[in-house]
Design an enzyme around this catalytic site. Structure first.
Site, PDB file in Angstrom:
ATOM      1  N   HIS A   1      62.231 -54.679 102.776  1.00  0.00           N
ATOM      2  CA  HIS A   1      62.703 -55.993 102.305  1.00  0.00           C
ATOM      3  C   HIS A   1      63.328 -55.863 100.921  1.00  0.00           C
ATOM      4  O   HIS A   1      63.113 -54.878 100.216  1.00  0.00           O
ATOM      5  CB  HIS A   1      61.544 -56.992 102.235  1.00  0.00           C
ATOM      6  CG  HIS A   1      61.129 -57.530 103.576  1.00  0.00           C
ATOM      7  ND1 HIS A   1      60.224 -56.891 104.379  1.00  0.00           N
ATOM      8  CD2 HIS A   1      61.527 -58.646 104.251  1.00  0.00           C
ATOM      9  CE1 HIS A   1      60.073 -57.588 105.500  1.00  0.00           C
ATOM     10  NE2 HIS A   1      60.853 -58.649 105.452  1.00  0.00           N
TER      11      HIS A   1
ATOM     12  N   LYS B   1      60.877 -59.799  96.949  1.00  0.00           N
ATOM     13  CA  LYS B   1      59.736 -60.207  97.789  1.00  0.00           C
ATOM     14  C   LYS B   1      58.423 -60.030  97.035  1.00  0.00           C
ATOM     15  O   LYS B   1      58.170 -58.971  96.456  1.00  0.00           O
ATOM     16  CB  LYS B   1      59.731 -59.407  99.098  1.00  0.00           C
ATOM     17  CG  LYS B   1      58.686 -59.888 100.086  1.00  0.00           C
ATOM     18  CD  LYS B   1      58.983 -59.412 101.496  1.00  0.00           C
ATOM     19  CE  LYS B   1      57.899 -59.815 102.479  1.00  0.00           C
ATOM     20  NZ  LYS B   1      57.713 -61.273 102.591  1.00  0.00           N
TER      21      LYS B   1
HETATM   22  N1  LIG Z   1      58.454 -66.879 108.242  1.00  0.00           N
HETATM   23  C1  LIG Z   1      59.736 -66.463 108.090  1.00  0.00           C
HETATM   24  O1  LIG Z   1      60.528 -66.403 109.069  1.00  0.00           O
HETATM   25  C2  LIG Z   1      60.214 -66.107 106.739  1.00  0.00           C
HETATM   26  C3  LIG Z   1      59.352 -66.194 105.679  1.00  0.00           C
HETATM   27  N2  LIG Z   1      59.786 -65.997 104.410  1.00  0.00           N
HETATM   28  C4  LIG Z   1      58.819 -66.257 103.359  1.00  0.00           C
HETATM   29  O2  LIG Z   1      59.147 -67.503 102.762  1.00  0.00           O
HETATM   30  C5  LIG Z   1      58.728 -67.521 101.418  1.00  0.00           C
HETATM   31  C6  LIG Z   1      59.903 -67.966 100.541  1.00  0.00           C
HETATM   32  O3  LIG Z   1      60.913 -67.007 100.593  1.00  0.00           O
HETATM   33  P1  LIG Z   1      62.249 -67.173  99.722  1.00  0.00           P
HETATM   34  O4  LIG Z   1      62.902 -68.470  99.989  1.00  0.00           O
HETATM   35  O5  LIG Z   1      63.006 -65.903  99.911  1.00  0.00           O
HETATM   36  O6  LIG Z   1      61.622 -67.203  98.239  1.00  0.00           O
HETATM   37  P2  LIG Z   1      62.228 -67.825  96.904  1.00  0.00           P
HETATM   38  O7  LIG Z   1      61.464 -67.186  95.780  1.00  0.00           O
HETATM   39  O8  LIG Z   1      63.707 -67.736  96.916  1.00  0.00           O
HETATM   40  O9  LIG Z   1      61.847 -69.375  96.982  1.00  0.00           O
HETATM   41  C7  LIG Z   1      60.569 -69.858  96.702  1.00  0.00           C
HETATM   42  C8  LIG Z   1      60.736 -71.296  96.282  1.00  0.00           C
HETATM   43  O10 LIG Z   1      59.438 -71.887  96.105  1.00  0.00           O
HETATM   44  C9  LIG Z   1      59.543 -72.723  94.966  1.00  0.00           C
HETATM   45  N3  LIG Z   1      58.244 -73.137  94.463  1.00  0.00           N
HETATM   46  C10 LIG Z   1      57.493 -72.650  93.437  1.00  0.00           C
HETATM   47  N4  LIG Z   1      56.374 -73.382  93.292  1.00  0.00           N
HETATM   48  C11 LIG Z   1      56.417 -74.343  94.249  1.00  0.00           C
HETATM   49  C12 LIG Z   1      55.561 -75.412  94.613  1.00  0.00           C
HETATM   50  N5  LIG Z   1      54.391 -75.649  93.968  1.00  0.00           N
HETATM   51  N6  LIG Z   1      55.909 -76.213  95.654  1.00  0.00           N
HETATM   52  C13 LIG Z   1      57.067 -76.003  96.317  1.00  0.00           C
HETATM   53  N7  LIG Z   1      57.915 -75.003  96.014  1.00  0.00           N
HETATM   54  C14 LIG Z   1      57.600 -74.203  95.001  1.00  0.00           C
HETATM   55  C15 LIG Z   1      60.372 -71.924  93.991  1.00  0.00           C
HETATM   56  O11 LIG Z   1      60.814 -72.742  92.923  1.00  0.00           O
HETATM   57  P3  LIG Z   1      61.841 -72.228  91.770  1.00  0.00           P
HETATM   58  O12 LIG Z   1      63.176 -72.150  92.473  1.00  0.00           O
HETATM   59  O13 LIG Z   1      61.775 -73.313  90.760  1.00  0.00           O
HETATM   60  O14 LIG Z   1      61.297 -70.919  91.307  1.00  0.00           O
HETATM   61  C16 LIG Z   1      61.480 -71.471  94.946  1.00  0.00           C
HETATM   62  O15 LIG Z   1      62.446 -72.497  95.094  1.00  0.00           O
HETATM   63  C17 LIG Z   1      58.189 -66.120 101.133  1.00  0.00           C
HETATM   64  O16 LIG Z   1      56.786 -66.134 101.266  1.00  0.00           O
HETATM   65  C18 LIG Z   1      58.807 -65.261 102.247  1.00  0.00           C
HETATM   66  O17 LIG Z   1      58.021 -64.154 102.562  1.00  0.00           O
HETATM   67  C19 LIG Z   1      61.077 -65.657 104.136  1.00  0.00           C
HETATM   68  C20 LIG Z   1      61.977 -65.518 105.154  1.00  0.00           C
HETATM   69  C21 LIG Z   1      61.617 -65.719 106.548  1.00  0.00           C
HETATM   70  O1  LIG Z   2      60.302 -62.430 102.224  1.00  0.00           O
HETATM   71  C1  LIG Z   2      61.179 -62.326 103.092  1.00  0.00           C
HETATM   72  O2  LIG Z   2      62.384 -62.287 102.799  1.00  0.00           O
HETATM   73  C2  LIG Z   2      60.768 -62.303 104.499  1.00  0.00           C
HETATM   74  N1  LIG Z   2      59.512 -62.533 104.780  1.00  0.00           N
HETATM   75  C3  LIG Z   2      58.924 -62.624 106.064  1.00  0.00           C
HETATM   76  C4  LIG Z   2      57.798 -61.617 106.195  1.00  0.00           C
HETATM   77  O3  LIG Z   2      57.036 -61.425 105.225  1.00  0.00           O
HETATM   78  O4  LIG Z   2      57.619 -61.059 107.273  1.00  0.00           O
HETATM   79  C5  LIG Z   2      59.918 -62.623 107.187  1.00  0.00           C
HETATM   80  C6  LIG Z   2      61.190 -61.868 106.947  1.00  0.00           C
HETATM   81  O5  LIG Z   2      61.011 -60.522 107.237  1.00  0.00           O
HETATM   82  C7  LIG Z   2      61.783 -62.080 105.566  1.00  0.00           C
END
Ligand SMILES: NC(=O)C1=CN([C@@H]2O[C@H](COP(=O)(O)OP(=O)(O)OC[C@H]3O[C@@H](n4cnc5c(N)ncnc54)[C@H](OP(=O)(O)O)[C@@H]3O)[C@@H](O)[C@H]2O)C=CC1
Ligand SMILES: O=C(O)C1=N[C@H](C(=O)O)C[C@H](O)C1
Length: 233
Positions: free
Chosen positions: A131, A135
Site C-alpha cells: 500500500h 496508510k
Molecule cells: N474498506 C475498504 O474498501 C477501504 C478501506 N480504506 C480505509 O479507509 C480509511 C480511510 O482511508 P483514506 O481515505 O485513504 O484516509 P485519509 O487519511 O485520506 O482520510 C481520513 C479522513 O478521516 C478524517 N478524520 C479525522 N478524524 C475524524 C473524525 N473524528 N471523524 C471523521 N473523520 C475524521 C480526516 O480528516 P482530515 O482531512 O482533517 O485529516 C480525513 O479526512 C483507512 O482506514 C483505510 O485503510 C481505504 C480504502 C478502501
Molecule cells: O488504506 C488503504 O488505502 C486501503 N485499505 C484497505 C485495507 O486495509 O485493506 C483496503 C484497500 O486495500 C486500500
C-alpha cells in the site's frame, strides 16, 4: 439518499463523487476539525476515517438510528463490541475490509484455494500486501480477512507478521508511494508455487462498493458484510 461522509480524505472525496453520480446527496462531510455530528438530515452514514475515530463514529451513527457502512481498517479489536452495540440498539451496521467487487471475488478464490491446498504440509504460505506510504495500519484489513478465511478453511491456526511456525499464516506489509492496494497469497513448496494476486489500479472500486453497500443497507436492521450485498459465495 442523503449520505453522511464520516471521513473526507482520499476515500471520502471519491465516495462523494460516486454517490452524486448515482443520484445521492451529501449531508455531512466530517474530518478532523468536526466537533459534533448532526444526523437529522441523513439516511445512511459511510465511515472512512481513522483507526482511532472509527468506533466513536459508528456508535454515533447507531445512536442516531442511522445505518452505517464502515470501511475504516485498523480498529478490529473492537469489532465484537460494535456487533453487540448494534444488536442491542437494533441498528444497522456493515463492515468490509475491502468494498471492491474484484477483492470480494478474490476472497472466494482464496477460500477455495485454502480448502484445496491448505492441509498439505509441503507448502509454506505467505500473504504480501503493498500500500501507499500514508496508510496508518499494518497489516491491511484485506490481508487480515484473507488470513482469517485461510485459517477457517485449512490447518493454519493463526496469523503473524514476524516469526512463523508451520501453522502460522505469515503476512508481510510493504509501503510504496501511491500504491492503491495489492494483495498476493503465495503457497510455495520445493517443487512448485501457486500464487493468486489482486491489484487495485485506483480507489474507484472501493468507493463504488461502499456506495452500493449504503444503498443496500437502507431500511435494514442487523449486522452485515459484503457477501450479503453481493450475493456471492
Ligand atoms: N474498506 C475498504 O474498501 C477501504 C478501506 N480504506 C480505509 O479507509 C480509511 C480511510 O482511508 P483514506 O481515505 O485513504 O484516509 P485519509 O487519511 O485520506 O482520510 C481520513 C479522513 O478521516 C478524517 N478524520 C479525522 N478524524 C475524524 C473524525 N473524528 N471523524 C471523521 N473523520 C475524521 C480526516 O480528516 P482530515 O482531512 O482533517 O485529516 C480525513 O479526512 C483507512 O482506514 C483505510 O485503510 C481505504 C480504502 C478502501
Ligand atoms: O488504506 C488503504 O488505502 C486501503 N485499505 C484497505 C485495507 O486495509 O485493506 C483496503 C484497500 O486495500 C486500500
Amino acid at each position: 439518499m442523503k449520505i453522511a461522509l464520516l471521513g473526507y480524505g482520499r476515500m471520502g472525496k471519491i465516495i462523494e463523487r460516486v454517490a452524486i453520480e448515482r443520484g445521492h446527496s451529501i449531508s455531512i462531510k466530517a474530518d478532523s476539525k468536526t466537533t459534533s455530528l448532526n444526523f437529522s438530515d441523513t439516511d445512511v452514514a459511510i465511515d472512512f476515517s481513522l483507526p482511532s475515530t472509527a468506533v466513536s463514529n459508528i456508535k454515533a451513527s447507531i445512536d442516531a438510528k442511522v445505518p452505517v457502512i464502515s470501511g475504516t481498517t485498523g480498529w478490529l479489536e473492537s469489532y465484537e463490541d460494535i456487533v453487540s452495540y448494534c444488536n442491542e440498539k437494533k441498528g444497522a451496521f456493515l463492515y468490509a475490509s475491502n468494498f471492491s467487487l474484484g477483492v470480494n471475488i478474490f476472497f472466494e478464490v482464496n477460500r477455495v484455494l485454502a480448502k484445496l491446498i491448505g492441509n498439505y504440509s509441503d507448502y509454506k504460505l505467505n500473504i504480501e500486501e503493498i500500500h501507499h506510504t500514508k496508510k496508518l495500519d499494518a497489516p491491511s484489513g484485506t490481508a487480515i480477512s484473507l488470513a482469517e478465511d485461510i485459517i477457517q478453511n485449512s490447518k493454519f491456526t493463526n496469523w503473524a507478521m514476524d516469526k512463523t511456525n508451520a501453522d502460522t499464516v505469515k503476512i508481510e506489509a510493504k509501503r510504496i508511494v501511491d500504491v492503491p492496494g495489492t494483495h498476493i497469497v503465495n503457497y510455495d513448496s520445493e517443487v512448485d508455487s501457486i500464487e493468486i494476486k489482486h491489484t487495485a489500479h485506483n480507489r474507484e472500486g472501493f468507493a463504488l462498493g461502499a456506495v452500493i453497500a449504503a444503498e443496500w443497507i437502507a431500511n435494514k436492521k442487523g449486522v452485515f458484510n459484503m457477501k450479503d450485498v453481493l450475493n456471492i459465495g
